[in-house]
Write a protein that holds these residues in place. Structure first.
Motif, PDB file in Angstrom:
ATOM      1  N   TRP A   1       7.143  -3.518  -2.509  1.00 30.32           N
ATOM      2  CA  TRP A   1       6.025  -3.493  -1.575  1.00 30.32           C
ATOM      3  C   TRP A   1       4.778  -3.983  -2.295  1.00 30.32           C
ATOM      4  N   THR A   2       3.903  -4.657  -1.583  1.00 32.76           N
ATOM      5  CA  THR A   2       2.657  -5.125  -2.198  1.00 32.76           C
ATOM      6  C   THR A   2       1.496  -4.273  -1.692  1.00 32.76           C
TER       7      THR A   2
ATOM      8  N   TRP B   1       3.130   4.994  -6.913  1.00 32.26           N
ATOM      9  CA  TRP B   1       4.153   4.008  -6.560  1.00 32.26           C
ATOM     10  C   TRP B   1       4.110   2.805  -7.492  1.00 32.26           C
ATOM     11  N   GLN B   2       5.300   2.352  -7.920  1.00 29.58           N
ATOM     12  CA  GLN B   2       5.433   1.119  -8.701  1.00 29.58           C
ATOM     13  C   GLN B   2       6.680   0.388  -8.226  1.00 29.58           C
ATOM     14  N   ASN B   3       6.652  -0.931  -8.332  1.00 28.97           N
ATOM     15  CA  ASN B   3       7.786  -1.739  -7.890  1.00 28.97           C
ATOM     16  C   ASN B   3       8.916  -1.796  -8.909  1.00 28.97           C
TER      17      ASN B   3
ATOM     18  N   GLN C   1      -0.173   2.116   3.422  1.00 25.85           N
ATOM     19  CA  GLN C   1      -0.368   0.853   4.133  1.00 25.85           C
ATOM     20  C   GLN C   1      -0.043  -0.351   3.253  1.00 25.85           C
ATOM     21  N   MET C   2       1.104  -0.299   2.575  1.00 30.88           N
ATOM     22  CA  MET C   2       1.542  -1.420   1.752  1.00 30.88           C
ATOM     23  C   MET C   2       2.351  -2.390   2.603  1.00 30.88           C
ATOM     24  N   GLU C   3       2.387  -3.640   2.163  1.00 33.70           N
ATOM     25  CA  GLU C   3       3.118  -4.670   2.897  1.00 33.70           C
ATOM     26  C   GLU C   3       4.553  -4.739   2.399  1.00 33.70           C
TER      27      GLU C   3
END
Length: 176
Positions: A99-100, A119-121, A90-92
């Motif tokens: 994604w945040t 997960w990492q950006n 449920q990331m934005e």
């Protein structure tokens, strides 16, 4: 005829008509999943996926997409598993690979949410270490194996039929 029968049998095994479920037999689904699960092998596979630029390509194809448009976009198994976080996180959406995290959206301590914590950006990390990335890679490879199996079955049947008809024609000519 023996090589043709072997080719036909191998094609049936790759298609899945003959379930060879052993970790010791090479080129079976269970053997392949075990190889992908091994971290040393995964490091090599992961670097190949990264070097192909799959996620960079996804970014360039979806530059102008909004969150809703991106959510309905058809992604390959590798793109969905490696380039974006799993839906359960449920990331934005910011862009295809950025994604945040929403605070308190999921309890990352639970086993099924371990990919959310992974997960990492960072473009070199994204979700390449996620189970969903490994699963996506296995799905792509099994699909390619299935296509190869169909080709082997068709070629094997074609060559067997040609071989038998040639034999029948020669015998017909010889005894007529």
């Amino acid at each position: 005829m023996v090589p043709l029968i072997v080719m036909l049998t191998m094609g049936l095994a790759l298609v899945g008509a003959n379930k060879l479920e052993s970790r010791r037999l090479m080129a079976t689904p269970k053997w392949f999943r075990e190889k992908v699960r091994h971290n040393d092998n995964w490091e090599n596979i992961k670097s190949c996926i990264y070097n192909t630029g799959t996620c960079d390509d996804l970014v360039s194809r979806s530059l102008n997409l909004k969150a809703f448009d991106f959510s309905i976009k058809k992604l390959s198994s590798i793109e969905a598993g490696c380039c974006k976080p799993p839906s359960i996180c449920q990331m934005e959406y910011v862009n295809a690979t950025f994604w945040t995290k929403v605070e308190g959206a999921v309890d990352e301590s639970q086993q099924q949410y371990s990919d959310c914590a992974t997960w990492q950006n960072d473009q070199k990390i994204l979700c390449y270490n996620c189970g969903s990335c490994r699963h996506g890679f296995v799905r792509v490879m099994e699909s390619k194996w299935r296509n190869l199996g169909v080709l082997l079955i068709l070629m094997g049947l074609l060559l067997i039929i040609a071989h038998i008809s040639l034999f029948v024609m020669v015998m017909w000519e010889h005894y007529n």
